[in-house]
Scaffold this motif. Structure first.
Motif, PDB file in Angstrom:
ATOM      1  N   CYS A 130      59.484  46.504  36.686  1.00  0.00           N
ATOM      2  CA  CYS A 130      59.552  45.057  36.948  1.00  0.00           C
ATOM      3  C   CYS A 130      58.195  44.359  36.841  1.00  0.00           C
ATOM      4  CB  CYS A 130      60.131  44.805  38.339  1.00  0.00           C
ATOM      5  SG  CYS A 130      61.872  45.267  38.496  1.00  0.00           S
ATOM      6  N   ILE A 131      57.122  45.110  36.601  1.00  0.00           N
ATOM      7  CA  ILE A 131      55.797  44.510  36.505  1.00  0.00           C
ATOM      8  C   ILE A 131      55.735  43.563  35.307  1.00  0.00           C
ATOM      9  CG2 ILE A 131      53.338  44.994  36.164  1.00  0.00           C
ATOM     10  CD1 ILE A 131      54.479  45.767  38.909  1.00  0.00           C
ATOM     11  N   ASP A 132      55.124  42.414  35.498  1.00  0.00           N
ATOM     12  CA  ASP A 132      55.030  41.383  34.459  1.00  0.00           C
ATOM     13  C   ASP A 132      53.927  41.741  33.459  1.00  0.00           C
ATOM     14  OD1 ASP A 132      54.981  39.121  32.913  1.00  0.00           O
ATOM     15  OD2 ASP A 132      54.862  37.711  34.580  1.00  0.00           O
ATOM     16  N   GLY A 133      54.293  42.510  32.442  1.00  0.00           N
ATOM     17  CA  GLY A 133      53.325  42.895  31.415  1.00  0.00           C
ATOM     18  C   GLY A 133      52.825  41.722  30.603  1.00  0.00           C
ATOM     19  N   TRP A 134      53.653  40.688  30.476  1.00  0.00           N
ATOM     20  CA  TRP A 134      53.229  39.493  29.744  1.00  0.00           C
ATOM     21  C   TRP A 134      52.076  38.792  30.455  1.00  0.00           C
ATOM     22  CZ3 TRP A 134      55.027  38.913  24.982  1.00  0.00           C
ATOM     23  CH2 TRP A 134      56.239  39.507  24.646  1.00  0.00           C
ATOM     24  N   LEU A 135      52.114  38.786  31.781  1.00  0.00           N
ATOM     25  CA  LEU A 135      51.008  38.183  32.527  1.00  0.00           C
ATOM     26  C   LEU A 135      49.725  38.980  32.314  1.00  0.00           C
ATOM     27  CD1 LEU A 135      49.959  36.109  34.565  1.00  0.00           C
ATOM     28  CD2 LEU A 135      50.719  37.628  36.398  1.00  0.00           C
ATOM     29  N   MET A 136      49.834  40.303  32.318  1.00  0.00           N
ATOM     30  CA  MET A 136      48.662  41.142  32.064  1.00  0.00           C
ATOM     31  C   MET A 136      48.078  40.855  30.689  1.00  0.00           C
ATOM     32  SD  MET A 136      48.091  43.180  34.687  1.00  0.00           S
ATOM     33  CE  MET A 136      47.116  44.455  33.911  1.00  0.00           C
ATOM     34  N   ALA A 137      48.950  40.764  29.677  1.00  0.00           N
ATOM     35  CA  ALA A 137      48.488  40.481  28.319  1.00  0.00           C
ATOM     36  C   ALA A 137      47.854  39.093  28.229  1.00  0.00           C
ATOM     37  CB  ALA A 137      49.656  40.593  27.342  1.00  0.00           C
ATOM     38  N   THR A 138      48.432  38.130  28.958  1.00  0.00           N
ATOM     39  CA  THR A 138      47.883  36.774  28.941  1.00  0.00           C
ATOM     40  C   THR A 138      46.485  36.742  29.538  1.00  0.00           C
ATOM     41  OG1 THR A 138      50.104  35.815  29.101  1.00  0.00           O
ATOM     42  CG2 THR A 138      48.256  34.402  29.719  1.00  0.00           C
ATOM     43  N   PHE A 139      46.294  37.413  30.665  1.00  0.00           N
ATOM     44  CA  PHE A 139      44.963  37.469  31.268  1.00  0.00           C
ATOM     45  C   PHE A 139      43.957  38.147  30.345  1.00  0.00           C
ATOM     46  CE2 PHE A 139      46.792  36.350  35.406  1.00  0.00           C
ATOM     47  CZ  PHE A 139      45.784  35.564  35.905  1.00  0.00           C
ATOM     48  N   ALA A 140      44.371  39.230  29.686  1.00  0.00           N
ATOM     49  CA  ALA A 140      43.462  39.914  28.763  1.00  0.00           C
ATOM     50  C   ALA A 140      43.038  38.981  27.634  1.00  0.00           C
ATOM     51  CB  ALA A 140      44.140  41.160  28.201  1.00  0.00           C
ATOM     52  N   ALA A 141      43.994  38.231  27.084  1.00  0.00           N
ATOM     53  CA  ALA A 141      43.677  37.294  26.003  1.00  0.00           C
ATOM     54  C   ALA A 141      42.767  36.168  26.490  1.00  0.00           C
ATOM     55  CB  ALA A 141      44.969  36.717  25.420  1.00  0.00           C
ATOM     56  N   ILE A 142      43.025  35.671  27.707  1.00  0.00           N
ATOM     57  CA  ILE A 142      42.184  34.608  28.270  1.00  0.00           C
ATOM     58  C   ILE A 142      40.761  35.108  28.484  1.00  0.00           C
ATOM     59  CG2 ILE A 142      41.792  33.234  30.357  1.00  0.00           C
ATOM     60  CD1 ILE A 142      44.812  32.853  30.551  1.00  0.00           C
ATOM     61  N   PHE A 143      40.626  36.298  29.057  1.00  0.00           N
ATOM     62  CA  PHE A 143      39.288  36.851  29.296  1.00  0.00           C
ATOM     63  C   PHE A 143      38.507  37.008  27.989  1.00  0.00           C
ATOM     64  CE2 PHE A 143      40.933  39.173  33.313  1.00  0.00           C
ATOM     65  CZ  PHE A 143      40.808  37.991  34.040  1.00  0.00           C
ATOM     66  N   LEU A 144      39.164  37.532  26.956  1.00  0.00           N
ATOM     67  CA  LEU A 144      38.486  37.740  25.676  1.00  0.00           C
ATOM     68  C   LEU A 144      38.140  36.415  25.009  1.00  0.00           C
ATOM     69  CD1 LEU A 144      40.551  40.709  24.190  1.00  0.00           C
ATOM     70  CD2 LEU A 144      38.149  40.766  24.870  1.00  0.00           C
ATOM     71  N   GLY A 145      39.111  35.504  24.959  1.00  0.00           N
ATOM     72  CA  GLY A 145      38.880  34.229  24.292  1.00  0.00           C
ATOM     73  C   GLY A 145      37.838  33.377  24.985  1.00  0.00           C
ATOM     74  N   LEU A 146      37.966  33.224  26.311  1.00  0.00           N
ATOM     75  CA  LEU A 146      37.020  32.389  27.045  1.00  0.00           C
ATOM     76  C   LEU A 146      35.647  33.045  27.152  1.00  0.00           C
ATOM     77  CD1 LEU A 146      39.179  30.919  29.949  1.00  0.00           C
ATOM     78  CD2 LEU A 146      38.623  29.910  27.740  1.00  0.00           C
ATOM     79  N   GLY A 147      35.617  34.371  27.290  1.00  0.00           N
ATOM     80  CA  GLY A 147      34.331  35.065  27.353  1.00  0.00           C
ATOM     81  C   GLY A 147      33.534  34.880  26.080  1.00  0.00           C
ATOM     82  N   HIS A 148      34.198  34.998  24.936  1.00  0.00           N
ATOM     83  CA  HIS A 148      33.519  34.820  23.648  1.00  0.00           C
ATOM     84  C   HIS A 148      33.098  33.369  23.454  1.00  0.00           C
ATOM     85  CE1 HIS A 148      33.417  36.291  19.185  1.00  0.00           C
ATOM     86  NE2 HIS A 148      32.355  35.579  19.512  1.00  0.00           N
ATOM     87  N   PHE A 149      33.998  32.441  23.816  1.00  0.00           N
ATOM     88  CA  PHE A 149      33.683  31.015  23.653  1.00  0.00           C
ATOM     89  C   PHE A 149      32.458  30.626  24.477  1.00  0.00           C
ATOM     90  CE2 PHE A 149      34.130  26.575  25.001  1.00  0.00           C
ATOM     91  CZ  PHE A 149      34.213  25.939  23.766  1.00  0.00           C
ATOM     92  N   ALA A 150      32.407  31.090  25.712  1.00  0.00           N
ATOM     93  CA  ALA A 150      31.275  30.742  26.578  1.00  0.00           C
ATOM     94  C   ALA A 150      29.961  31.318  26.064  1.00  0.00           C
ATOM     95  CB  ALA A 150      31.533  31.251  27.997  1.00  0.00           C
ATOM     96  N   ALA A 151      30.041  32.411  25.281  1.00  0.00           N
ATOM     97  CA  ALA A 151      28.824  33.049  24.771  1.00  0.00           C
ATOM     98  C   ALA A 151      28.354  32.488  23.436  1.00  0.00           C
ATOM     99  CB  ALA A 151      29.072  34.555  24.628  1.00  0.00           C
TER     100      ALA A 151
END
Length: 377
Positions: A250-271
């Motif tokens: 029942c774990i929300d794997g989509w939420l995990m994937a969304t956070f991973a994408a946000i971390f990668l996208g925003l981390g790169h953008f900020a750099a």
């Protein structure tokens, strides 16, 4: 073959609704082509410990849900309250207080499932409460150095005593919470709580699963505080895979994937060099520039990356703390706790209602907090 086709269609249909995942995945891929970086930087941006901490919390809270304990607590609470506004204020206050001690995401993982359970046995408006709890967790966690990641970063950077930090953030946090409480009172209906008696006592408790899940939650919080989130998540997966496989499914794997994408996208953008160059033109010694800079950058890249980006540029760490915490309101990525609240609530049109409330709330709250802080300076 037919089963595989059906599964593929189901997966694609679900993906169509994950617009945040698609958006930040596209941003991540685009930046990887435009500004390729060494693999080590992507690993740092991915924030694996944070993702593992999120996974561990999700497992523990899902176990508590599956045990029936949340439903029993919901029944006990709603049976003692008479008005929807009263229930709402209790839940919002509980969210804010817990976020000061257990961090903002842990607070939401505890209170939002309780809210959903109460809504399932009464006329409580679940989505409205989830939005209010997202606002409340931001207001409450602002007060504590350990309430959220941005405060922890600033506290460690500023090297000031715990109580001094709390005293510096108290006016802003108080204003924010009072505004959330007022919104709660006027936005929730005046109606009395209407119980659905057939659902009130229909949730037997699995004592063994409840004990396992509560121990797992406590252990995960401790492991996260000590920097062992990956090990903590692994230690949870093993017993739940053995005794409650349904919980893991029942774990929300989509939420995990969304956070991973946000971390990668925003981390790169900020750099990006262009971002650093643009910030270099802003005079952060001016209080208003620092305040607006913290809020606006939080809306663009979330308040934790904004804190990392501005911390060395800010002459006043506590003023930055006020700015990035206020910046947690507004768009959903202003604080990733907002996304957690909406995903836990699992209500249709949640994102739209959140922005209809949170963006005006940010505009009013930002002005009021700034005036109060300047008067007290």
């Amino acid at each position: 073959m037919t089963s595989q086709t059906s599964t593929t269609h189901t997966w694609l249909d679900r993906l169509k609704h994950e617009w945040l995942l698609l958006l930040f995945t596209a941003l991540t891929v685009l930046l990887a082509f435009v500004d390729p970086q060494p693999w080590a930087r992507y690993q740092r941006w991915l924030q694996v410990p944070t993702l593992c901490g999120l996974l561990g919390l999700m497992i523990a809270i899902q176990g508590i849900r599956d045990s029936g304990l949340v439903q029993r607590l919901a029944g006990m609470l709603v049976a003692r309250m008479h008005s929807l506004r009263g229930v709402g204020l209790v839940l919002v206050s509980m969210t804010a207080v817990l976020s000061m001690v257990l961090t903002n995401d842990v607070s939401l993982f505890l209170v939002v499932p309780l809210t959903v359970a109460i809504g399932g046995m009464s006329n409580l408006p679940i989505l409205r409460l989830a939005v209010l709890e997202a606002l409340a967790v931001n207001a409450g966690s602002t007060l504590s150095p350990i309430g959220n990641p941005q405060n922890l970063l600033i506290w460690q950077h500023a090297q000031i005593p715990f109580l001094q930090f709390v005293g510096s953030l108290l006016p802003a946090s108080a204003v924010m919470f009072v505004m959330v409480a007022v919104l709660t009172w006027f936005w929730l209906p005046k109606e009395r709580v209407e119980l659905q008696a057939d659902k009130l006592d229909g949730h037997p408790i699995s004592v063994s699963l409840a004990v396992l899940s509560l121990v797992a939650l406590a252990m995960m919080v401790l492991m996260m505080e000590r920097g062992y989130a990956p090990l903590g998540a692994l230690l949870l997966v093993i017993p739940f895979a053995s005794f409650s496989w349904r919980t893991l499914r029942c774990i929300d794997g989509w939420l995990m994937a969304t956070f991973a994408a946000i971390f990668l996208g925003l981390g790169h953008f900020a750099a990006l060099p262009i971002v650093g160059h643009a910030l270099g033109k802003i005079d952060f010694t001016q209080p208003l520039a620092l305040y607006l800079g913290g809020i606006v950058s939080s809306q663009l890249i979330s308040n934790v990356p904004a804190t990392v980006l501005l911390l060395d540029r800010s002459p006043d760490a506590m003023a930055l703390a006020v700015a990035v915490n206020v910046g947690g309101f507004g768009v959903v990525i202003g604080s990733l706790a907002n996304l957690i609240a909406l995903r836990l609530a699992k209500q249709p049109h949640g994102m739209r209602l959140f922005h209809e409330v949170s963006i005006p709330f940010l505009l009013v709250c930002a002005a009021v907090v700034y005036v109060v802080m300047r008067l007290l300076a």
